[in-house]
Design a protein around this motif. Sequence first.
Motif, mmCIF file in Angstrom:
data_model
loop_
_atom_site.group_PDB
_atom_site.id
_atom_site.type_symbol
_atom_site.label_atom_id
_atom_site.label_comp_id
_atom_site.label_asym_id
_atom_site.label_seq_id
_atom_site.Cartn_x
_atom_site.Cartn_y
_atom_site.Cartn_z
ATOM 1 N N TYR A 1 10.492 -2.220 -9.840
ATOM 2 C CA TYR A 1 11.551 -1.390 -9.253
ATOM 3 C C TYR A 1 10.960 -0.240 -8.455
ATOM 4 O O TYR A 1 11.440 0.068 -7.351
ATOM 5 C CB TYR A 1 12.444 -0.865 -10.382
ATOM 6 C CG TYR A 1 13.286 0.336 -9.997
ATOM 7 C CD1 TYR A 1 14.430 0.191 -9.210
ATOM 8 C CD2 TYR A 1 12.931 1.615 -10.417
ATOM 9 C CE1 TYR A 1 15.191 1.281 -8.848
ATOM 10 C CE2 TYR A 1 13.691 2.711 -10.062
ATOM 11 C CZ TYR A 1 14.820 2.555 -9.281
ATOM 12 O OH TYR A 1 15.563 3.652 -8.924
ATOM 13 N N GLN A 2 9.938 0.418 -8.988
ATOM 14 C CA GLN A 2 9.412 1.623 -8.345
ATOM 15 C C GLN A 2 8.898 1.346 -6.937
ATOM 16 O O GLN A 2 9.074 2.171 -6.035
ATOM 17 C CB GLN A 2 8.287 2.227 -9.199
ATOM 18 C CG GLN A 2 8.652 2.520 -10.636
ATOM 19 C CD GLN A 2 9.715 3.598 -10.796
ATOM 20 O OE1 GLN A 2 10.121 4.230 -9.823
ATOM 21 N NE2 GLN A 2 10.182 3.812 -12.017
ATOM 22 N N SER B 1 12.024 9.085 -12.619
ATOM 23 C CA SER B 1 11.344 8.212 -11.651
ATOM 24 C C SER B 1 11.121 8.889 -10.309
ATOM 25 O O SER B 1 10.373 8.366 -9.465
ATOM 26 C CB SER B 1 12.164 6.932 -11.429
ATOM 27 O OG SER B 1 12.166 6.112 -12.567
ATOM 28 N N THR B 2 11.734 10.039 -10.101
ATOM 29 C CA THR B 2 11.741 10.649 -8.769
ATOM 30 C C THR B 2 10.354 11.064 -8.299
ATOM 31 O O THR B 2 9.950 10.762 -7.173
ATOM 32 C CB THR B 2 12.693 11.851 -8.751
ATOM 33 O OG1 THR B 2 13.999 11.421 -9.113
ATOM 34 C CG2 THR B 2 12.745 12.475 -7.364
ATOM 35 N N ARG C 1 7.342 10.079 -9.140
ATOM 36 C CA ARG C 1 6.423 8.974 -8.829
ATOM 37 C C ARG C 1 6.867 8.234 -7.567
ATOM 38 O O ARG C 1 6.031 7.787 -6.775
ATOM 39 C CB ARG C 1 6.297 8.027 -10.021
ATOM 40 C CG ARG C 1 7.425 7.065 -10.224
ATOM 41 C CD ARG C 1 7.345 6.319 -11.526
ATOM 42 N NE ARG C 1 7.899 7.097 -12.630
ATOM 43 C CZ ARG C 1 8.124 6.600 -13.838
ATOM 44 N NH1 ARG C 1 7.831 5.348 -14.104
ATOM 45 N NH2 ARG C 1 8.635 7.339 -14.783
ATOM 46 N N GLN C 2 8.193 8.112 -7.357
ATOM 47 C CA GLN C 2 8.672 7.459 -6.144
ATOM 48 C C GLN C 2 8.335 8.282 -4.913
ATOM 49 O O GLN C 2 7.973 7.725 -3.864
ATOM 50 C CB GLN C 2 10.174 7.206 -6.248
ATOM 51 C CG GLN C 2 10.536 6.136 -7.257
ATOM 52 C CD GLN C 2 12.029 5.998 -7.487
ATOM 53 O OE1 GLN C 2 12.829 6.668 -6.836
ATOM 54 N NE2 GLN C 2 12.416 5.140 -8.423
#
Length: 297
Positions: free
Chosen positions: A181-182, A206-207, A209-210
């Motif tokens: 997903y990432q 997740s923000t 790392r994205q």
Amino acid sequence: MKYVGRFAPSPSGPLHLGSVVAACASYVDAQAHGGRWLIRMEDLDTPRMMPGAAEFILNQLDSLGMRTQDPILYQSERLCHYQSAFDRLLSLNAVYPCGCTRREIADSALRLQGSLPEGERPYPGTCRQGLPEGRQALSWRLRVPEGIWRFRDRWLGPMEQDVARAVGDFVLKRADGIWAYQLAVVVDDAAQGVTHIVRGQDLLSSTARQQQLATLLGYEVPEVLHVPLVMDANGLKLSKQNHANPVDLTRPLETLQNAWVALGFEKPNVKNTQDFWVEATRVWVQRLSRANLHVIN
């Protein structure tokens, strides 16, 4: 900058109220800024996909008055684009093969911390310098840089995360061969020109790392806004995994009103979904401070 937003459900089942809250916030934010609103089906995790769910979700959104003029994007049709991004990272020596199993990572976290942490278990970097002798690659990971990554969330304000410590080198291609997903979400947001992401707070972690990944790939980093989650009677997040009930398509206005209240606003006194969106857009624009939103200049 012309506003481009998106809603990206996983077609593993129908939308529940928590999903509608995120969709509602995403849609009204795009409407309030005169922007485009896209729909993307995140259907990479084929073992979890439910036949007919994508069409059902589109019908749910249509019944709630959330429509797009753009073609629907399906991640399952974009595998070559993820491979291209991966190859670019490989040429930068930014990814490496990993032979660790989930059990081994959990055991490592247990040894280092004395107990298993809630949520993600940071990867200890076992294969960072090369696969141990006799091991085969099960997945591919990104080399995460050290240091604090800071960003501004339009709902929550200034945020930061030390990705290397909190997450470690994260997976871009899974052991089952599926793109993670990432990676997919970053590549697709860039391809679709997404400028503003509005989603649930379950994806807040997740923000950082994205954004790191997007920067490494040379992409523009979208603005982010993470809205509160809807919880069930047991204090658990509404989710398909927890068997949350699908929204009632026979009462679309009531569904929208419930989602609006869950966002922290008063129930709008309107008679139909069209009037709901007019009123919701007005409130979103004029009462940003009530929702703790940060104004887009």
